[in-house]
Scaffold this motif. Structure first.
Motif: not given
Length: 254
Positions: A167-183
């Motif tokens: 609905r908004l565009d206030i963050a240019a990227n997602l964030e995440g927690i990774f297990d090696e390459e898997r989010a």
């Protein structure tokens, strides 16, 4: 064995004596559903109906069979392992999750489960996001929240996404927690579910800013990508075959 079947079989082993309670869910193992994680002290459903709308988008644009009924769960172990994707949303701070739920989430996410967190508060560092960061630090004390790079698989699991809007565009990227390459966890401060929510008459509940209809369309595509990523993880990291598939099915991506 695909990932959904693995998680369900694992749930049997973990649930033990609760097996009879899980049999009905096994009857629909060919369908994909989403569970909404509930919590105390905040607003855990700021966009009612949006997750059902998300599932409808997946069913309409892909060959995935969806279960349009969104389960509501409190983080019990036997509930978590019946779903390949758990969604958590909010628009204000909330009480710390119980220790048992924290432990269950750690086991679920470490075993291949997926948690999507959607903020509707319109801030990248508001009270809801502060509560999320607090509890994720309890789930994974040794895994910091990281920026999801633009070339990550979630941006191309079905559609090619340049920017993860909502609905908004206030963050240019997602964030995440990774297990090696898997989010195992993805966090979106852009209120993706707000871009999908409709009222009782089928009209859009919220305006999309600043990109209007085009931004809403891209948010819908991102929603499809997130569900496909939750189901497949990284098997589509090489996307060379995707344009061919889309042309064959006569689906446009521009």
């Amino acid at each position: 064995m695909n990932r959904r079947h693995f998680l369900k079989l694992l749930s049997v082993a973990l649930a033990g004596s609760t097996l009879p309670l899980n049999l009905n869910a096994f009857e629909r193992q060919h369908q994909v559903g989403i569970a909404r994680l509930r919590y105390q002290g905040g607003n855990d459903n700021p966009r009612p109906g949006a997750l059902r709308r998300l599932l409808q988008e997946v069913g309409r644009h892909t060959s995935v069979e969806v279960n349009p009924v969104v389960s509501e769960i409190w983080g019990r172990r036997e509930e978590l392992f019946l779903h390949p994707m758990i969604a958590m949303a909010g628009d204000r701070g909330y009480d710390p999750l119980p220790d048992e739920v924290i432990e269950n989430l750690r086991l679920y996410l470490s075993s291949g489960g997926f948690l999507y967190i959607d903020s509707a508060e319109g801030l990248t560092d508001g009270p809801f996001m502060e509560s999320v960061r607090r509890d994720l630090a309890r789930v994974f004390p040794d895994r910091p929240i990281a920026t999801v790079p633009r070339d990550h698989t979630v941006h191309k699991s079905f559609y090619l996404i340049d920017r993860p809007v909502g609905r908004l565009d206030i963050a240019a990227n997602l964030e995440g927690i990774f297990d090696e390459e898997r989010a195992s966890v993805l966090i979106n401060p852009n209120d993706l579910l707000g871009a999908l929510a409709r009222d009782a008459f089928g009209g859009w509940e919220h305006q999309v800013s600043p990109g209007g209809d085009r931004q809403r369309d891209m948010a819908q595509r991102l929603a499809v990508n997130i569900v496909l990523y939750a189901l497949t993880i990284d098997y589509k990291a090489d996307q060379v075959h995707i344009p061919f598939i889309l042309r064959r099915r006569r689906w446009r991506v521009d």
